[in-house]
Design a protein around this motif. Structure first.
Motif, PDB file in Angstrom:
ATOM      1  N   LYS A 125      -5.243   6.866  -2.503  1.00 26.98           N
ATOM      2  CA  LYS A 125      -6.449   7.445  -1.926  1.00 26.98           C
ATOM      3  C   LYS A 125      -7.557   6.402  -1.975  1.00 26.98           C
ATOM      4  O   LYS A 125      -7.567   5.524  -2.845  1.00 26.98           O
ATOM      5  N   PRO A 126      -8.498   6.484  -1.057  1.00 27.02           N
ATOM      6  CA  PRO A 126      -9.570   5.492  -1.024  1.00 27.02           C
ATOM      7  C   PRO A 126     -10.436   5.563  -2.277  1.00 27.02           C
ATOM      8  O   PRO A 126     -10.761   6.650  -2.757  1.00 27.02           O
ATOM      9  N   ILE A 127     -10.808   4.402  -2.799  1.00 23.65           N
ATOM     10  CA  ILE A 127     -11.742   4.328  -3.914  1.00 23.65           C
ATOM     11  C   ILE A 127     -13.176   4.315  -3.364  1.00 23.65           C
ATOM     12  O   ILE A 127     -14.090   4.858  -3.964  1.00 23.65           O
ATOM     13  N   ILE A 128     -13.351   3.698  -2.193  1.00 23.37           N
ATOM     14  CA  ILE A 128     -14.638   3.697  -1.493  1.00 23.37           C
ATOM     15  C   ILE A 128     -14.418   4.207  -0.077  1.00 23.37           C
ATOM     16  O   ILE A 128     -13.501   3.768   0.606  1.00 23.37           O
ATOM     17  N   GLN A 129     -15.272   5.144   0.322  1.00 21.63           N
ATOM     18  CA  GLN A 129     -15.249   5.663   1.693  1.00 21.63           C
ATOM     19  C   GLN A 129     -16.657   5.544   2.260  1.00 21.63           C
ATOM     20  O   GLN A 129     -17.612   6.051   1.666  1.00 21.63           O
ATOM     21  N   VAL A 130     -16.777   4.852   3.360  1.00 18.73           N
ATOM     22  CA  VAL A 130     -18.039   4.725   4.077  1.00 18.73           C
ATOM     23  C   VAL A 130     -17.870   5.466   5.388  1.00 18.73           C
ATOM     24  O   VAL A 130     -16.916   5.210   6.125  1.00 18.73           O
ATOM     25  N   ARG A 131     -18.789   6.391   5.666  1.00 21.79           N
ATOM     26  CA  ARG A 131     -18.687   7.208   6.869  1.00 21.79           C
ATOM     27  C   ARG A 131     -20.002   7.214   7.636  1.00 21.79           C
ATOM     28  O   ARG A 131     -21.044   7.600   7.098  1.00 21.79           O
TER      29      ARG A 131
ATOM     30  N   MET B 127       0.851  -1.167   0.000  1.00 19.58           N
ATOM     31  CA  MET B 127       0.000   0.000   0.000  1.00 19.58           C
ATOM     32  C   MET B 127       0.900   1.234   0.000  1.00 19.58           C
ATOM     33  O   MET B 127       1.803   1.355   0.804  1.00 19.58           O
ATOM     34  N   HIS B 128       0.662   2.143  -0.914  1.00 16.03           N
ATOM     35  CA  HIS B 128       1.459   3.351  -1.022  1.00 16.03           C
ATOM     36  C   HIS B 128       0.855   4.470  -0.194  1.00 16.03           C
ATOM     37  O   HIS B 128      -0.361   4.590  -0.096  1.00 16.03           O
ATOM     38  N   ALA B 129       1.698   5.317   0.359  1.00 12.42           N
ATOM     39  CA  ALA B 129       1.231   6.421   1.183  1.00 12.42           C
ATOM     40  C   ALA B 129       0.345   7.375   0.392  1.00 12.42           C
ATOM     41  O   ALA B 129      -0.553   7.997   0.933  1.00 12.42           O
ATOM     42  N   GLU B 130       0.584   7.501  -0.925  1.00 14.04           N
ATOM     43  CA  GLU B 130      -0.207   8.432  -1.729  1.00 14.04           C
ATOM     44  C   GLU B 130      -1.517   7.827  -2.231  1.00 14.04           C
ATOM     45  O   GLU B 130      -2.295   8.500  -2.898  1.00 14.04           O
TER      46      GLU B 130
ATOM     47  N   ASP C 196     -12.553   2.661   4.902  1.00 15.11           N
ATOM     48  CA  ASP C 196     -12.023   3.048   3.592  1.00 15.11           C
ATOM     49  C   ASP C 196     -11.547   1.791   2.874  1.00 15.11           C
ATOM     50  O   ASP C 196     -11.061   0.857   3.506  1.00 15.11           O
ATOM     51  N   LEU C 197     -11.681   1.802   1.557  1.00 14.30           N
ATOM     52  CA  LEU C 197     -11.157   0.730   0.731  1.00 14.30           C
ATOM     53  C   LEU C 197     -10.303   1.357  -0.359  1.00 14.30           C
ATOM     54  O   LEU C 197     -10.796   2.159  -1.153  1.00 14.30           O
TER      55      LEU C 197
ATOM     56  N   GLY D 122     -14.614   9.659  -4.414  1.00 13.00           N
ATOM     57  CA  GLY D 122     -14.881  11.012  -3.936  1.00 13.00           C
ATOM     58  C   GLY D 122     -16.279  11.536  -4.195  1.00 13.00           C
ATOM     59  O   GLY D 122     -16.621  12.629  -3.763  1.00 13.00           O
ATOM     60  N   GLU D 123     -17.132  10.774  -4.889  1.00 11.79           N
ATOM     61  CA  GLU D 123     -18.488  11.228  -5.217  1.00 11.79           C
ATOM     62  C   GLU D 123     -19.512  10.472  -4.384  1.00 11.79           C
ATOM     63  O   GLU D 123     -19.477   9.246  -4.298  1.00 11.79           O
ATOM     64  N   GLU D 124     -20.426  11.217  -3.790  1.00 11.83           N
ATOM     65  CA  GLU D 124     -21.512  10.604  -3.022  1.00 11.83           C
ATOM     66  C   GLU D 124     -22.409   9.814  -3.969  1.00 11.83           C
ATOM     67  O   GLU D 124     -22.906  10.353  -4.960  1.00 11.83           O
ATOM     68  N   ILE D 125     -22.583   8.521  -3.677  1.00 13.51           N
ATOM     69  CA  ILE D 125     -23.389   7.682  -4.565  1.00 13.51           C
ATOM     70  C   ILE D 125     -24.605   7.077  -3.874  1.00 13.51           C
ATOM     71  O   ILE D 125     -25.410   6.421  -4.527  1.00 13.51           O
TER      72      ILE D 125
END
Length: 90
Positions: A6-12, A1-4, A39-40, A78-81
Motif C-alpha cells: 500500500k502507498p506510504i505517501i499519497q498525493v491527490r 513491488m508486491h500487489a499487496e 503514490d509512493l 493513510g493520515e492527512e498531514i
C-alpha cells in the motif's frame, strides 16, 4: 513491488497558488501546481522531472511541510498531514 503493497505517501489533486503583489497591493495569484497526483510505495524511489519552473521544488517543499498547499490532499500512511507544519513534527 508486491500487489499487496500500500502507498506510504499519497498525493491527490495537489494545487499551489502563490500571491502576486504589485507594490503594496495584492494583484491576484499565480498557480504553481495544478492537479498533481501520485503514490509512493514503501521502499520505492520516485523522481520528479520537468522543465525549469514546472513545480518540482514546490512539490518537494509541500511534501516537506515547508509550504502549505492551496488544495488537494497529502496522506502519509493513510493520515492527512498537509495541515501540519514542519514545527509540528517531533
Amino acid at each position: 513491488m508486491h500487489a499487496e503493497s500500500k502507498p506510504i505517501i499519497q498525493v491527490r489533486n495537489l494545487v499551489k497558488d502563490f500571491p502576486v503583489t504589485r507594490g503594496a497591493f495584492r494583484q491576484g495569484s499565480m498557480r504553481a501546481l495544478n492537479d498533481v497526483s501520485f503514490d509512493l510505495l514503501a521502499g520505492q524511489a520516485l523522481a520528479i522531472v520537468g522543465e525549469s519552473g514546472s513545480g518540482k521544488s514546490t512539490v518537494a517543499r509541500i511534501l516537506s511541510l515547508l509550504y502549505p498547499k492551496t488544495a488537494g490532499s497529502l496522506l502519509y500512511d493513510g493520515e492527512e498531514i498537509s495541515d501540519y507544519s514542519c514545527n509540528d513534527i517531533k
